[in-house]
Motif scaffolding. Sequence first.
Motif, PDB file in Angstrom:
ATOM      1  N   ARG A 193       0.819  -1.223   0.000  1.00  0.00           N
ATOM      2  CA  ARG A 193       0.000   0.000   0.000  1.00  0.00           C
ATOM      3  C   ARG A 193       0.849   1.268   0.000  1.00  0.00           C
ATOM      4  N   GLY A 194       2.156   1.120   0.134  1.00  0.00           N
ATOM      5  CA  GLY A 194       3.030   2.297   0.131  1.00  0.00           C
ATOM      6  C   GLY A 194       3.012   3.069   1.427  1.00  0.00           C
ATOM      7  N   VAL A 195       2.882   2.368   2.541  1.00  0.00           N
ATOM      8  CA  VAL A 195       2.905   3.040   3.845  1.00  0.00           C
ATOM      9  C   VAL A 195       4.338   3.466   4.148  1.00  0.00           C
ATOM     10  N   TYR A 196       4.497   4.765   4.344  1.00  0.00           N
ATOM     11  CA  TYR A 196       5.810   5.352   4.609  1.00  0.00           C
ATOM     12  C   TYR A 196       5.843   5.785   6.060  1.00  0.00           C
ATOM     13  N   ASN A 197       6.679   5.127   6.855  1.00  0.00           N
ATOM     14  CA  ASN A 197       6.792   5.468   8.268  1.00  0.00           C
ATOM     15  C   ASN A 197       8.194   5.128   8.775  1.00  0.00           C
ATOM     16  N   LYS A 198       8.421   5.296  10.077  1.00  0.00           N
ATOM     17  CA  LYS A 198       9.753   5.062  10.654  1.00  0.00           C
ATOM     18  C   LYS A 198      10.194   3.613  10.491  1.00  0.00           C
ATOM     19  N   LEU A 252      13.855  -0.233   7.831  1.00  0.00           N
ATOM     20  CA  LEU A 252      14.033  -1.384   6.944  1.00  0.00           C
ATOM     21  C   LEU A 252      14.858  -0.983   5.723  1.00  0.00           C
ATOM     22  N   MET A 253      14.514   0.132   5.106  1.00  0.00           N
ATOM     23  CA  MET A 253      15.218   0.593   3.917  1.00  0.00           C
ATOM     24  C   MET A 253      16.668   0.959   4.220  1.00  0.00           C
ATOM     25  N   GLU A 254      16.895   1.527   5.376  1.00  0.00           N
ATOM     26  CA  GLU A 254      18.274   1.837   5.768  1.00  0.00           C
ATOM     27  C   GLU A 254      19.086   0.544   5.872  1.00  0.00           C
ATOM     28  N   PHE A 255      18.502  -0.471   6.496  1.00  0.00           N
ATOM     29  CA  PHE A 255      19.153  -1.771   6.616  1.00  0.00           C
ATOM     30  C   PHE A 255      19.473  -2.360   5.241  1.00  0.00           C
ATOM     31  N   GLU A 256      18.486  -2.358   4.359  1.00  0.00           N
ATOM     32  CA  GLU A 256      18.671  -2.934   3.036  1.00  0.00           C
ATOM     33  C   GLU A 256      19.668  -2.115   2.211  1.00  0.00           C
ATOM     34  N   SER A 257      19.649  -0.795   2.374  1.00  0.00           N
ATOM     35  CA  SER A 257      20.609   0.061   1.670  1.00  0.00           C
ATOM     36  C   SER A 257      22.033  -0.240   2.127  1.00  0.00           C
ATOM     37  N   GLU A 258      22.199  -0.450   3.414  1.00  0.00           N
ATOM     38  CA  GLU A 258      23.525  -0.795   3.934  1.00  0.00           C
ATOM     39  C   GLU A 258      23.971  -2.165   3.415  1.00  0.00           C
ATOM     40  N   ARG A 259      23.043  -3.061   3.258  1.00  0.00           N
ATOM     41  CA  ARG A 259      23.370  -4.372   2.686  1.00  0.00           C
ATOM     42  C   ARG A 259      23.906  -4.185   1.260  1.00  0.00           C
ATOM     43  N   ALA A 260      23.225  -3.379   0.469  1.00  0.00           N
ATOM     44  CA  ALA A 260      23.684  -3.096  -0.892  1.00  0.00           C
ATOM     45  C   ALA A 260      25.048  -2.408  -0.858  1.00  0.00           C
ATOM     46  N   ARG A 261      25.210  -1.443   0.029  1.00  0.00           N
ATOM     47  CA  ARG A 261      26.492  -0.735   0.143  1.00  0.00           C
ATOM     48  C   ARG A 261      27.638  -1.691   0.458  1.00  0.00           C
ATOM     49  N   GLY A 262      27.348  -2.686   1.282  1.00  0.00           N
ATOM     50  CA  GLY A 262      28.371  -3.676   1.600  1.00  0.00           C
ATOM     51  C   GLY A 262      28.859  -4.385   0.346  1.00  0.00           C
ATOM     52  N   TYR A 263      27.937  -4.704  -0.551  1.00  0.00           N
ATOM     53  CA  TYR A 263      28.330  -5.347  -1.808  1.00  0.00           C
ATOM     54  C   TYR A 263      29.080  -4.377  -2.720  1.00  0.00           C
ATOM     55  N   TYR A 264      28.674  -3.103  -2.745  1.00  0.00           N
ATOM     56  CA  TYR A 264      29.415  -2.126  -3.537  1.00  0.00           C
ATOM     57  C   TYR A 264      30.849  -1.996  -3.015  1.00  0.00           C
ATOM     58  N   ARG A 265      31.001  -1.886  -1.691  1.00  0.00           N
ATOM     59  CA  ARG A 265      32.343  -1.771  -1.108  1.00  0.00           C
ATOM     60  C   ARG A 265      33.175  -3.007  -1.394  1.00  0.00           C
ATOM     61  N   TYR A 301      14.352   7.456   1.467  1.00  0.00           N
ATOM     62  CA  TYR A 301      13.729   6.166   1.136  1.00  0.00           C
ATOM     63  C   TYR A 301      12.294   6.284   0.635  1.00  0.00           C
ATOM     64  N   PHE A 302      11.861   7.481   0.255  1.00  0.00           N
ATOM     65  CA  PHE A 302      10.501   7.613  -0.266  1.00  0.00           C
ATOM     66  C   PHE A 302      10.512   7.173  -1.730  1.00  0.00           C
ATOM     67  N   VAL A 303      10.166   5.915  -1.950  1.00  0.00           N
ATOM     68  CA  VAL A 303      10.218   5.308  -3.280  1.00  0.00           C
ATOM     69  C   VAL A 303       8.826   5.011  -3.831  1.00  0.00           C
ATOM     70  N   PHE A 304       7.810   5.469  -3.143  1.00  0.00           N
ATOM     71  CA  PHE A 304       6.438   5.138  -3.535  1.00  0.00           C
ATOM     72  C   PHE A 304       5.903   6.126  -4.562  1.00  0.00           C
TER      73      PHE A 304
END
Length: 178
Positions: free
Chosen positions: A91-96, A101-114, A150-153
Amino acid sequence: GVERDVGKRRYATFAELELYCWRVASAVGLASIEVFGYRNPATRDYAVDVGLALQITNILRDISEDGERDRIYLPAEDLDAFGVPPEDLLRGVYNKRFCALMEFESERARGYYRSAAAKLPREDAASLRPAEAMRQTYEAVLDRIVAERYFVFGRRLELSRRRKVALAASMWVGSLLP
């Protein structure tokens, strides 16, 4: 991997998602380095990590579009850990909780970039400029996702034409340097 897109709409664990990412993106990276050419076998590890980083970035960028197709690529175990019900994601609920969650997943991606950047063998850097251009471009997309909090909706976060040209120019100038 692409075959999984036909019927699979959810992933329970990151291990399951990582296998999917390997199949749809890292496999392409491994095929690409055969075309670009390389000497050091460690370049294969670089290609795998670039593929994982790019695919995770795609997943984060496309949450809204995937939700419209009733697809959730983020692992259920991660949604649970951050208290994000799948219905909220669809539903695109944007909250803390979503942002955490997005910060966690972004850091996961960053780990692969590094990891990819660290694994690129010096002797293969010149032949892998196209792969590096992709890595840097997608990492810039991830930077944009983070900058937009992280507003991707309801929209697709992409790089402006100006930013793409600047990245390409930077890569070209870098290729001229020893």
